[in-house]
Design a protein around this motif. Structure first.
Motif: not given
Length: 495
Positions: A51-71
């Motif tokens: 909801p806070w993105l406009l497009g064409s961004e490179v999104l950086m994360t240390v991994g907290l946002a990444v879920p654990r399960s494959g699905e």
């Protein structure tokens, strides 16, 4: 920070970032998307930052946002891709859970770059590289934006038609532009609709970013009249979302102007058709006005009467055909060249009657009677379209309704009075039998009676009217009288 100098002649891409030695990035998956444009770099640890993105961004994360399960990982990636994110950058040796096969496979399938950066490279370094590369192109982009914002002045000063206007906007904005309705049909003449309508959002409030560009609503008085699709052109410098928003405003203004022009033409056409029907317009004036509506006065035209149709449906069907329209009660009268009638046959629920072709200058009174008769016949037969003359009887009937009434009274008067007095259906039975070419069993089935009952009614009709239907003379006279009764609306409705 000299590594980004190679991008000064083109837009910054994910592949450019991957090639910068100082960033030490490694591609994990999604190599098919290295040509994606990068407009900014941002850190987010939200599971759904879209909801806070406009497009064409490179999104950086240390991994907290990444879920654990494959699905869940796959859904996370799909959300970012659908929002137009250029790439996902993961920092190694921090909080990123093991990347599942479903996640990596989705990245490959969608061409969504997933990059890894070592812990020694801080995210601020990536953001600085992106900002520097974008800044080098900012002056040129600003110039393009200012020229695009001058589109309203071009329209006024240069009187650009719609195709020329949008050609120029494409050159300045760096986008290939498409316009369409929510159903994917062209919205403005001269501007193509997108071939892939899957880029259109489910509603006008959806995020504007799509892979390779933006989709924005083109607003009208009742809400979104359609959509502007802006896709980045190869080798061009896309001017960004702010410019595309302005382009959608230009499209909305041009659409309003087109609709106003069409409404003025429609009203002028209705006045012209009304005067032609009243025979108060001299031939020279009639030809001049029809030429103004792009009708060739040297070619035949037809008059159509439409029933049970809506004005917006009618205008949509006739958009490619020069025409005049006039509303008379619940009917719509249309004057146009003969080729337009097939477009009317597809209008849902509508019935249409069409006159014989005639030339401009002839009185329209006869054509109107022919079209009304054909429309009535279409309603009776349950057909969407009937041309006058398909039933050869109609052309031999007198045009004077008093003569038609006299014919009905002389031939069918006694049968009509007998039916009214006894609640019988002699006339309906005779008409059904005649319309089915005297096939008694077929006519009886249509009437839901036994063939013997139909035979009795035919005999009784002959006794009441004094006309033996087995003779050619009586049959012909009764048939003409039945058609006259139908024209007058006094005949019983068919089964």
């Amino acid at each position: 920070m000299s590594d980004h100098k190679a991008t000064s002649r083109s837009v910054l891409t994910v592949g450019d970032l991957l090639s910068f030695p100082a960033l030490q990035m490694r591609l994990l998956a999604g190599g098919g998307g290295l040509g994606r444009t990068v407009s900014w770099a941002h850190v987010s640890e939200l599971e759904d930052p879209t909801p806070w993105l406009l497009g064409s961004e490179v999104l950086m994360t240390v991994g907290l946002a990444v879920p654990r399960s494959g699905e869940a990982q796959r859904r996370y990636l799909e959300r970012l891709d659908d929002a137009g994110v250029a790439a996902l950058v993961l920092s190694t040796q921090l909080r990123t859970p093991p990347l599942r096969q479903a996640f990596l496979a989705a990245a490959e399938e969608r061409g969504f770059p997933v990059l890894e950066v070592p812990l020694a490279v801080p995210f601020v370094t990536i953001a600085q590289e992106v900002a520097a590369a974008v800044r080098e192109n900012s002056a040129e982009r600003l110039g393009a934006q200012l020229q695009v914002f001058g589109a309203l002045r071009w329209m006024a000063e240069e009187n650009l038609d719609i195709p020329a206007l949008f050609d120029r906007l494409e050159q300045l904005s760096g986008y290939r532009l498409f316009l369409c309705t929510a159903q994917g049909r062209p919205l403005l003449p001269g501007v193509a609709a997108p071939e892939d309508v899957s880029v259109l959002p489910a509603d006008a409030d959806a995020p504007p970013t799509v892979p390779g560009g933006f989709v924005l609503p083109v607003l009208g008085p009742g809400g979104a009249a359609g959509y502007l699709v802006a896709l980045e052109q190869a080798g061009a410098r896309p001017a960004g979302l702010a410019v595309v928003q302005h382009l959608a405003t230009v499209a909305a203004l041009r659409l309003a102007m087109v609709r106003q022009e069409r409404e003025v033409l429609r009203r002028e056409g209705a006045e012209t058709l009304a005067e032609l029907l009243q025979d108060t317009l001299d031939p020279a004036s009639a030809q001049r006005r029809l030429a103004h509506h792009r009708l060739d006065t040297q070619r035949p035209v037809v008059l159509a009467v439409l029933r049970r149709t809506q004005d917006d449906q009618l205008e949509g069907a006739l958009s490619d055909h020069p025409h005049l329209t006039l509303r008379r009660g619940e009917d719509r009268l249309v004057l146009a060249e003969p080729g337009f009638t097939e477009a009317l046959a597809g209008l849902p629920g509508a019935v249409c009657g069409v006159s014989r072709p005639f030339t401009v200058g002839e009185p329209l009174r006869v054509a109107q009677q022919e079209a009304e008769w054909a429309a009535g016949r279409a309603e009776e037969a349950g057909k969407p379209l009937v041309h006058y003359g398909e039933d050869a009887t109609g052309r031999w009937l007198p045009e004077d309704r008093r003569l038609l009434s006299a014919l009905v009274e002389q031939v069918l008067g006694e049968a009509l009075r007998y039916d009214a007095a006894h609640g019988a259906q002699l006339l309906l039975s005779v008409r059904t039998w005649m319309e089915r070419d005297r096939r008694t069993e077929e006519a009886a089935a249509a009437l839901h009676i036994h063939p013997n009952t139909l035979a009795y009614r035919l005999r009784r009709f002959g006794e009441v009217t004094g006309r033996d239907l087995s003779t050619t003379a009586a049959f012909t006279e009764v048939w003409f009288a039945v058609r006259a009764a139908t024209e007058l609306g006094v005949a019983a409705a068919g089964p």
